[in-house]
Motif scaffolding. Sequence first.
Motif, PDB file in Angstrom:
ATOM      1  N   ASP A  19      74.895  45.862  36.331  1.00  0.00           N
ATOM      2  CA  ASP A  19      75.333  45.354  37.455  1.00  0.00           C
ATOM      3  C   ASP A  19      74.580  46.171  38.699  1.00  0.00           C
ATOM      4  O   ASP A  19      74.067  47.235  38.235  1.00  0.00           O
ATOM      5  N   ALA A  20      74.794  45.545  40.004  1.00  0.00           N
ATOM      6  CA  ALA A  20      74.293  46.410  40.921  1.00  0.00           C
ATOM      7  C   ALA A  20      74.719  47.832  41.143  1.00  0.00           C
ATOM      8  O   ALA A  20      74.153  48.647  41.942  1.00  0.00           O
ATOM      9  N   PHE A  21      75.940  48.228  40.494  1.00  0.00           N
ATOM     10  CA  PHE A  21      76.459  49.686  40.835  1.00  0.00           C
ATOM     11  C   PHE A  21      76.116  50.567  39.829  1.00  0.00           C
ATOM     12  O   PHE A  21      76.700  51.806  39.745  1.00  0.00           O
ATOM     13  N   GLY A  22      75.672  50.187  38.484  1.00  0.00           N
ATOM     14  CA  GLY A  22      75.412  50.935  37.409  1.00  0.00           C
ATOM     15  C   GLY A  22      75.740  50.119  36.194  1.00  0.00           C
ATOM     16  O   GLY A  22      75.419  48.937  35.868  1.00  0.00           O
ATOM     17  N   ARG A  24      78.300  49.505  32.534  1.00  0.00           N
ATOM     18  CA  ARG A  24      79.679  49.824  32.070  1.00  0.00           C
ATOM     19  C   ARG A  24      79.810  49.385  30.595  1.00  0.00           C
ATOM     20  O   ARG A  24      78.809  48.512  30.173  1.00  0.00           O
ATOM     21  N   HIS A  86      82.778  52.949  33.599  1.00  0.00           N
ATOM     22  CA  HIS A  86      81.755  52.552  34.866  1.00  0.00           C
ATOM     23  C   HIS A  86      81.039  53.832  34.883  1.00  0.00           C
ATOM     24  O   HIS A  86      81.482  54.983  35.222  1.00  0.00           O
ATOM     25  N   PRO A  88      77.200  55.255  37.026  1.00  0.00           N
ATOM     26  CA  PRO A  88      75.979  54.802  37.754  1.00  0.00           C
ATOM     27  C   PRO A  88      74.554  54.977  36.976  1.00  0.00           C
ATOM     28  O   PRO A  88      74.924  55.595  35.871  1.00  0.00           O
ATOM     29  N   GLU A  90      70.631  52.904  36.140  1.00  0.00           N
ATOM     30  CA  GLU A  90      69.913  51.401  36.041  1.00  0.00           C
ATOM     31  C   GLU A  90      69.227  51.723  34.368  1.00  0.00           C
ATOM     32  O   GLU A  90      68.863  52.600  34.018  1.00  0.00           O
ATOM     33  N   GLU A 122      74.585  40.494  34.902  1.00  0.00           N
ATOM     34  CA  GLU A 122      75.579  39.858  35.456  1.00  0.00           C
ATOM     35  C   GLU A 122      75.712  38.354  35.207  1.00  0.00           C
ATOM     36  O   GLU A 122      76.493  37.586  35.140  1.00  0.00           O
TER      37      GLU A 122
END
Length: 162
Positions: A19-22, A24, A86, A88, A90, A122
Motif C-alpha cells: 500500500d502507500a505506506f509500505g 505487510r 508492517h 516500509p 516499495e 490495495e
Amino acid sequence: MIPSFVLKRLYSQGSLETDAFGVRFSLKNRLSDAMLTGLRRIQINGSEVPIHAVELEFTDGSRLPAEQVSKEHPVRFPLREIVRVHAPGEIGAGKNHKIHLAFETSPFGQVAFTVEDAAKTETEVARKAEGIPGDRANDWAPEMVAGRRRWLEERTGVRLEH
C-alpha cells in the motif's frame, strides 16, 4: 533445531500486500505456545528493512514497534495467534518477492527462514474483501459458514433453509 520447511509454515502464504505506506504480511503460530523475544532481521528481495521502522499488529488490534520486543519485554505468541508485520518499502505487485525473517523466541531460540510470496495491491485486497467469506485456517467454523450463507443470500435474494 526446527527444520526450515516447518518454520516456513509460520508465514501465511498469500498475505503479502502493498500500500502507500509500505508492505505487510502475516505470521501465524502453527507450532506451539511461544514468546517473541526479538526481531533481528527482515530482508525483502535482498534489501534490509530497518527494524526500528517495523511495526507488529496483533489480533486484538494492538500495535507495537518491533524494536521494543526483547528478552526483557517479550511478547506472547500463543498457538494459532496471528501477527501482522508492517514494514516500509516499495515492491511490485503481482510478482514473487523473497522475504527473509530472523527472530528470537522462547523456547525455540533463534529462528530464521526465507519464503516467496506474490504481493497484492490495495485494489486486489479490497476485491478479495468483497468476495466469498473464507478463512483458510478455520473455514468450517460455524461463523465462517454463516458468513458465506449471508453473503449468498444478499447476492441472490434467496433465503437458504439448510
